[in-house]
Design an enzyme around this catalytic site. Structure first.
Site, PDB file in Angstrom:
ATOM      1  N   ASP A   1     -23.980   7.969   2.952  1.00 59.26           N
ATOM      2  CA  ASP A   1     -22.947   8.944   3.296  1.00 59.26           C
ATOM      3  C   ASP A   1     -22.935   9.128   4.814  1.00 59.26           C
ATOM      4  O   ASP A   1     -23.996   9.227   5.425  1.00 59.26           O
ATOM      5  CB  ASP A   1     -23.237  10.293   2.620  1.00 59.26           C
ATOM      6  CG  ASP A   1     -23.148  10.195   1.099  1.00 59.26           C
ATOM      7  OD1 ASP A   1     -22.510   9.264   0.588  1.00 59.26           O
ATOM      8  OD2 ASP A   1     -23.722  11.077   0.424  1.00 59.26           O
TER       9      ASP A   1
ATOM     10  N   HIS B   1     -27.186   4.549  -1.915  1.00 59.05           N
ATOM     11  CA  HIS B   1     -27.053   4.922  -3.330  1.00 59.05           C
ATOM     12  C   HIS B   1     -25.787   4.328  -3.925  1.00 59.05           C
ATOM     13  O   HIS B   1     -24.879   3.912  -3.197  1.00 59.05           O
ATOM     14  CB  HIS B   1     -27.103   6.442  -3.499  1.00 59.05           C
ATOM     15  CG  HIS B   1     -26.108   7.204  -2.664  1.00 59.05           C
ATOM     16  ND1 HIS B   1     -26.240   7.349  -1.296  1.00 59.05           N
ATOM     17  CD2 HIS B   1     -24.971   7.851  -2.993  1.00 59.05           C
ATOM     18  CE1 HIS B   1     -25.224   8.068  -0.829  1.00 59.05           C
ATOM     19  NE2 HIS B   1     -24.433   8.374  -1.841  1.00 59.05           N
TER      20      HIS B   1
ATOM     21  N   ARG C   1     -18.483  10.429 -16.888  1.00 62.09           N
ATOM     22  CA  ARG C   1     -19.407  11.184 -16.021  1.00 62.09           C
ATOM     23  C   ARG C   1     -18.621  11.849 -14.898  1.00 62.09           C
ATOM     24  O   ARG C   1     -17.696  11.254 -14.346  1.00 62.09           O
ATOM     25  CB  ARG C   1     -20.445  10.228 -15.435  1.00 62.09           C
ATOM     26  CG  ARG C   1     -21.402  10.867 -14.470  1.00 62.09           C
ATOM     27  CD  ARG C   1     -22.458   9.871 -14.022  1.00 62.09           C
ATOM     28  NE  ARG C   1     -23.421  10.497 -13.145  1.00 62.09           N
ATOM     29  CZ  ARG C   1     -23.261  10.635 -11.837  1.00 62.09           C
ATOM     30  NH1 ARG C   1     -22.173  10.182 -11.249  1.00 62.09           N
ATOM     31  NH2 ARG C   1     -24.191  11.218 -11.115  1.00 62.09           N
TER      32      ARG C   1
END
Ligand SMILES: O=C(O)CCC(=O)C(=O)O
Ligand SMILES: [Fe+2]
Length: 160
Positions: free
Chosen positions: A67, A122, A132
């Site tokens: 990020d 990630h 989800r």
């Protein structure tokens, strides 16, 4: 709105704790402000939805990335899917904890801490049977702030 306010408060607190762990006080980081209020901080919410897929290996949830934030506060529902790269080699599932939040270090904190807090690579895999959802609160500095390694973390003693 309430969620964002709560996240901002938490993000500020986390920033001050992480800085303290690096022995940097709020007075030593100009843009933290005198009360550690991080005035003008930029934040965004990612509302992610990953439909189920009977063949997860052939679908993309979220591709590997770091990020570009200071830090990200992530709420994941009870469905797993998030993975982090451990020691640059193995993908490891981050199992959802009831009522728990995941804190991801972003690239800007990586730079500010001169690599002492490395940003985490990630990705998200989709679930075979269940949809989800996740909510990512992306926290960054005011846009007029230039990020560089903190002066206390560079210099001869760091290079030894
Ligand atoms: O859905 C997740 O668990 C991760 C989301 C994420 O990495 C992002 O929004 O940047
Ligand atoms: Fe992310």
């Amino acid at each position: 709105m309430q969620y964002e306010e709560a996240m901002e408060k938490l993000a500020r607190k986390l920033m001050l704790l992480m800085l303290a762990s690096l022995r940097i006080s709020k007075e030593e980081l100009k843009w933290a402000g005198p009360r550690g209020e991080f005035k003008g901080a930029c934040a965004a919410l990612h509302l992610n939805s990953y439909p189920s897929c009977p063949n997860p290996d052939r679908a993309m949830g979220l591709a590997p990335h770091t990020d570009s934030t200071l830090l990200t506060i992530l709420y994941q529902s009870s469905i797993s899917g998030l993975q982090v790269l451990r020691e640059g080699a193995m993908w490891e599932v981050v199992h959802p904890l009831h009522g728990g939040l995941v804190i991801n270090v972003g690239d800007l904190l990586h730079i500010l801490s001169n690599g002492l807090y490395p940003s985490v690579l990630h990705r998200v895999l989709v679930n075979r049977t269940e949809q989800r959802f996740s909510i990512a609160y992306l926290y960054g500095p005011s846009e007029d702030v230039q990020i560089c390694p903190h002066e206390k973390l560079v210099g001869p003693s760091e290079l030894e």
